[in-house]
Scaffold this motif. Structure first.
Motif, PDB file in Angstrom:
ATOM      1  N   GLY A  56       0.804  -1.220   0.000  1.00  0.00           N
ATOM      2  CA  GLY A  56       0.000   0.000   0.000  1.00  0.00           C
ATOM      3  C   GLY A  56       0.832   1.263   0.000  1.00  0.00           C
ATOM      4  N   HIS A  57       2.179   1.108  -0.011  1.00  0.00           N
ATOM      5  CA  HIS A  57       3.049   2.279   0.021  1.00  0.00           C
ATOM      6  C   HIS A  57       3.713   2.545  -1.322  1.00  0.00           C
ATOM      7  CE1 HIS A  57       3.480   2.861   4.564  1.00  0.00           C
ATOM      8  NE2 HIS A  57       2.569   1.932   4.369  1.00  0.00           N
ATOM      9  N   CYS A 101      -4.064  -1.976   1.282  1.00  0.00           N
ATOM     10  CA  CYS A 101      -4.142  -1.186   2.518  1.00  0.00           C
ATOM     11  C   CYS A 101      -2.748  -0.969   3.102  1.00  0.00           C
ATOM     12  CB  CYS A 101      -5.023  -1.890   3.545  1.00  0.00           C
ATOM     13  SG  CYS A 101      -5.169  -0.895   5.036  1.00  0.00           S
ATOM     14  N   PRO A 102      -2.370   0.277   3.346  1.00  0.00           N
ATOM     15  CA  PRO A 102      -1.029   0.558   3.866  1.00  0.00           C
ATOM     16  C   PRO A 102      -0.854   0.206   5.336  1.00  0.00           C
ATOM     17  CG  PRO A 102      -2.268   2.605   3.672  1.00  0.00           C
ATOM     18  CD  PRO A 102      -3.146   1.500   3.117  1.00  0.00           C
ATOM     19  N   CYS A 103      -1.943  -0.104   6.048  1.00  0.00           N
ATOM     20  CA  CYS A 103      -1.795  -0.320   7.496  1.00  0.00           C
ATOM     21  C   CYS A 103      -1.335  -1.741   7.836  1.00  0.00           C
ATOM     22  CB  CYS A 103      -3.081   0.044   8.221  1.00  0.00           C
ATOM     23  SG  CYS A 103      -3.297   1.838   8.251  1.00  0.00           S
ATOM     24  N   HIS A 104      -2.110  -2.764   7.429  1.00  0.00           N
ATOM     25  CA  HIS A 104      -1.715  -4.132   7.791  1.00  0.00           C
ATOM     26  C   HIS A 104      -1.691  -5.067   6.591  1.00  0.00           C
ATOM     27  CE1 HIS A 104      -3.978  -2.214  11.186  1.00  0.00           C
ATOM     28  NE2 HIS A 104      -2.766  -2.294  11.659  1.00  0.00           N
ATOM     29  N   GLY A 105      -1.753  -4.490   5.376  1.00  0.00           N
ATOM     30  CA  GLY A 105      -1.484  -5.290   4.186  1.00  0.00           C
ATOM     31  C   GLY A 105      -2.678  -5.982   3.553  1.00  0.00           C
ATOM     32  N   GLU A 115      -7.342   3.788   4.835  1.00  0.00           N
ATOM     33  CA  GLU A 115      -7.785   4.023   3.464  1.00  0.00           C
ATOM     34  C   GLU A 115      -6.882   3.267   2.491  1.00  0.00           C
ATOM     35  OE1 GLU A 115     -10.539   6.190   2.449  1.00  0.00           O
ATOM     36  OE2 GLU A 115     -10.914   5.643   4.532  1.00  0.00           O
ATOM     37  N   VAL A 116      -7.485   2.477   1.599  1.00  0.00           N
ATOM     38  CA  VAL A 116      -6.698   1.693   0.639  1.00  0.00           C
ATOM     39  C   VAL A 116      -6.202   2.591  -0.495  1.00  0.00           C
ATOM     40  CG1 VAL A 116      -7.883  -0.464   1.165  1.00  0.00           C
ATOM     41  CG2 VAL A 116      -8.763   0.995  -0.659  1.00  0.00           C
ATOM     42  N   GLU A 117      -5.130   2.151  -1.145  1.00  0.00           N
ATOM     43  CA  GLU A 117      -4.547   2.881  -2.269  1.00  0.00           C
ATOM     44  C   GLU A 117      -4.567   1.995  -3.506  1.00  0.00           C
ATOM     45  OE1 GLU A 117      -3.607   5.972  -2.440  1.00  0.00           O
ATOM     46  OE2 GLU A 117      -3.763   6.469  -0.305  1.00  0.00           O
ATOM     47  N   THR A 159     -12.491   2.723   2.336  1.00  0.00           N
ATOM     48  CA  THR A 159     -12.205   2.446   3.752  1.00  0.00           C
ATOM     49  C   THR A 159     -12.019   0.939   3.941  1.00  0.00           C
ATOM     50  OG1 THR A 159     -13.503   4.349   4.385  1.00  0.00           O
ATOM     51  CG2 THR A 159     -13.047   2.750   6.107  1.00  0.00           C
ATOM     52  N   CYS A 160     -10.831   0.561   4.386  1.00  0.00           N
ATOM     53  CA  CYS A 160     -10.509  -0.865   4.559  1.00  0.00           C
ATOM     54  C   CYS A 160     -11.430  -1.479   5.604  1.00  0.00           C
ATOM     55  CB  CYS A 160      -9.050  -0.989   4.998  1.00  0.00           C
ATOM     56  SG  CYS A 160      -8.555  -2.668   5.348  1.00  0.00           S
ATOM     57  N   THR A 161     -11.936  -2.686   5.300  1.00  0.00           N
ATOM     58  CA  THR A 161     -12.904  -3.322   6.203  1.00  0.00           C
ATOM     59  C   THR A 161     -12.224  -3.984   7.401  1.00  0.00           C
ATOM     60  OG1 THR A 161     -12.839  -5.286   4.818  1.00  0.00           O
ATOM     61  CG2 THR A 161     -14.637  -3.711   4.411  1.00  0.00           C
ATOM     62  N   HIS A 162     -10.874  -3.919   7.461  1.00  0.00           N
ATOM     63  CA  HIS A 162     -10.213  -4.469   8.650  1.00  0.00           C
ATOM     64  C   HIS A 162     -10.351  -3.492   9.808  1.00  0.00           C
ATOM     65  CE1 HIS A 162      -6.330  -5.413  10.990  1.00  0.00           C
ATOM     66  NE2 HIS A 162      -7.244  -6.282  11.366  1.00  0.00           N
TER      67      HIS A 162
END
Ligand SMILES: Cc1cc2nc3c(=O)[nH]c(=O)nc-3n(C[C@H](O)[C@H](O)[C@H](O)COP(=O)(O)OP(=O)(O)OC[C@H]3O[C@@H](n4cnc5c(N)ncnc54)[C@H](O)[C@@H]3O)c2cc1C
Ligand code: FES
Length: 508
Positions: free
Chosen positions: A301-302, A480-484, A468-470, A461-464
């Motif tokens: 996500g980065h 998703c940049p947060c947890h993949g 926010e997904v990219e 909006t990521c459902t986890h």
């Protein structure tokens, strides 16, 4: 050279059509088994093979098709040379644990070798030496320390000043007698053996929740229940997370090319010590050798303009071998734990019959195999020397805390920044086969215009946990940049920890 038009349009591994895996139907009833396993990758299949061989009644649940996850997109080196690691392991955990780490992976390599022979598996298993090479002064001193660690741990190998591959380098470290294989050809035979021994396999069966207890109950998306004595969560990112695993691991994507080359391959498996990482090996395919070049890792996500990572690999491969044809391109992601050692064992101390196997740091061909072997021993109540090394309840303050801060510092930022973040284009500006973050009905949304001009619009909006997904242009996915977590262009889950799709958005 401009590689854009010379790369295959869609990402897929070179073996996609070459191994005919059996198909399995979805679970349509409630079941009671000794062991339920979630995830049809290397961890789940190896565990299911070993447990059914011991006569246990096993059900393996796979959300998609078997081996369609990271295991079906790997480079498939089988080695205990996990980059430069042994000097670091000795200083963080001591010599005994570093030795156990090496031995666990060495045992896994030998298990694959022995199983290949015993079951007469034609899986292109080839022994090769593995090298990590460097061109930098800083890494040179690391390689020297790593060589000293090899010597302390009695690992066959050490520093060399030349390699079979003619590549500019200051020094390299070799680990002797490692191997490579075709993971799908190998795994297909294990899958056959699981069903022959009475194991049940279900595809298109997503596990969504677990009721813990003496007999854990797994619930599937279709509402069926599997009751078991033991549960193994081998879903890559644990779909059921009672141990805060999403804060203890981070996901990285890497890219791969399979090449027909002008120069012939001299043998050996190679990895650069410095970044950008370069991993090189060859594979027999349809009567000739392909060269596999991999690397260009970044946190999921980065990556902006992810397609460029393929172009960088093509430039590298062309310089080294002269490319005749880029046969395939694909990418994949794997998870790294805070202290770089996988989490294999009881998910939490309170639930000793629910196990997790994850966090292989791109070395799951050996550690995923080690996980299957270890969990089988724990369930059969056999001693296993590696139980304490891998136990997820370990706590090593020093490296863990530092890594936690470094890798998760940006998660909160993505949560907040994503909500107010830039909208990149309007829907009308999108070209066919293009995706972007857009504004729809006054709100941030993700839109992909397919080759036929059809719009696929999703809530970003990521459902986890709501980051926010990219858009990922190389794979046509929302990452998703947060947890993949990853979602297809139409919002379906491709990789967890999310289990629910992105919401669809309709134009007013
Ligand atoms: C680019 C790249 C190159 C690599 N190269 C090497 C290498 O050379 N050597 C090496 O040792 N390792 C390598 N690795 C690492 C290795 O491929 C992985 O560590 C390993 O494949 C992970 O296996 P797994 O079983 O944990 O996950 P997966 O193979 O992803 O399997 C997990 C399965 O669980 C399923 N699943 C997920 N959620 C659910 C759910 N809720 N219900 C049911 N099923 C679910 C998924 O669909 C998937 O099939 C590489 C990794 C990458 C990314
Ligand atoms: S993967 Fe955790 S918020 Fe998206």
């Amino acid at each position: 050279m401009n590689w854009e038009n010379k790369l295959p349009q869609f990402p897929e591994p070179y073996w996609r059509d070459s191994v005919k895996l059996p198909s399995f139907s979805k679970l349509t009833e409630d079941k009671k088994v000794d062991v339920a396993i979630v995830g049809g990758g290397i961890s789940g299949i190896t565990a299911a093979y070993l447990l059914t061989k011991q006569g246990l009644n096993v059900a393996l649940l796979e959300a998609d098709k078997l081996l369609n996850g990271t295991t079906g997109h790997t480079t498939a080196k089988i080695t205990a040379q996990h980059d430069i690691i042994y000097d670091e392991l000795i200083s963080h955990f001591g010599e005994e644990k570093a030795r156990l780490y090496y031995e666990a992976n060495y045992d896994a390599l030998n298990f694959i070798k022995k199983t290949t022979r015993e079951l007469h598996i034609d899986c292109d298993f080839i022994e090769e030496d593995a090298y990590v090479y460097t061109n930098s002064e800083e890494k040179l001193s690391k390689l020297q320390k790593e060589a000293a660690a090899y010597s302390r741990l009695s690992i066959a190998g050490g520093l060399v000043d030349s390699m079979p591959l003619d590549l500019e380098m200051k020094s390299a470290i070799v680990m002797k007698n490692q191997a490579q294989y075709h993971p799908l050809k190998f795994m297909k035979v294990l899958v056959d053996k699981i069903t022959e021994a009475g194991g049940s396999i279900y595809e298109q069966t997503t596990a969504t929740d677990v009721e813990p207890g003496n007999h854990p109950v797994v619930t599937t998306k279709d509402g069926h229940k599997v009751t078991c004595d033991y549960l193994i969560v081998g879903s890559h990112f644990p779909f059921y997370d009672k141990g805060f695993y999403f804060t203890r691991m981070y996901a990285e994507r890497s890219y791969l090319l399979a090449l027909k080359t002008k120069k012939s391959y001299p043998g050996g498996m190679y990895l650069s010590a410095e970044t950008p990482k370069r991993s090189i090996r060859y594979t027999p395919f349809n009567g000739e050798n392909l060269v596999i070049v991999a690397g260009e890792k970044h946190k999921t996500g980065h990556g902006t303009n992810t397609f460029q990572h393929y172009e960088h690999l093509a430039e590298f491969g062309d310089e080294l071998f002269g490319i005749e044809e880029v046969v395939n391109r694909w990418s994949a992601q794997d998870l790294t734990t805070l202290d770089k050692i996988p989490y294999i064992g009881a998910m939490t101390k309170d639930n000793p019959n629910i196990f997790v196997a994850t966090g292989y740091r791109k070395w799951g061909m050996t550690t995923g195999t080690a996980a299957g072997m270890l969990l089988c021993d724990i369930i059969l109540q056999k001693q296993n020397p590696y139980e304490q090394l891998y136990t997820p309840s370990r706590f090593q303050a020093d490296p863990s805390v530092k890594q936690f801060i470094a890798q998760n510092a940006d998660v909160g930022g993505h949560f907040v920044a994503g909500k107010i973040g830039m909208v990149h284009k309007t829907v009308d500006e999108l070209q066919p086969d293009e995706g972007a973050v857009v504004k729809v009905n006054g709100k941030r949304a993700g839109c992909y215009k397919d080759a036929n001009g059809k719009l696929h619009i999703v809530d970003t909006t990521c459902t986890h946990l709501g980051c926010e997904v990219e858009w990922n242009d190389g794979e046509r996915s929302w990452d998703c940049p947060c947890h993949g977590s990853r979602f297809s262009f139409s919002g379906e889950v491709m990789e967890g920890p999310a289990v629910e799709p992105l919401k669809k958005v309709h134009l007013d």
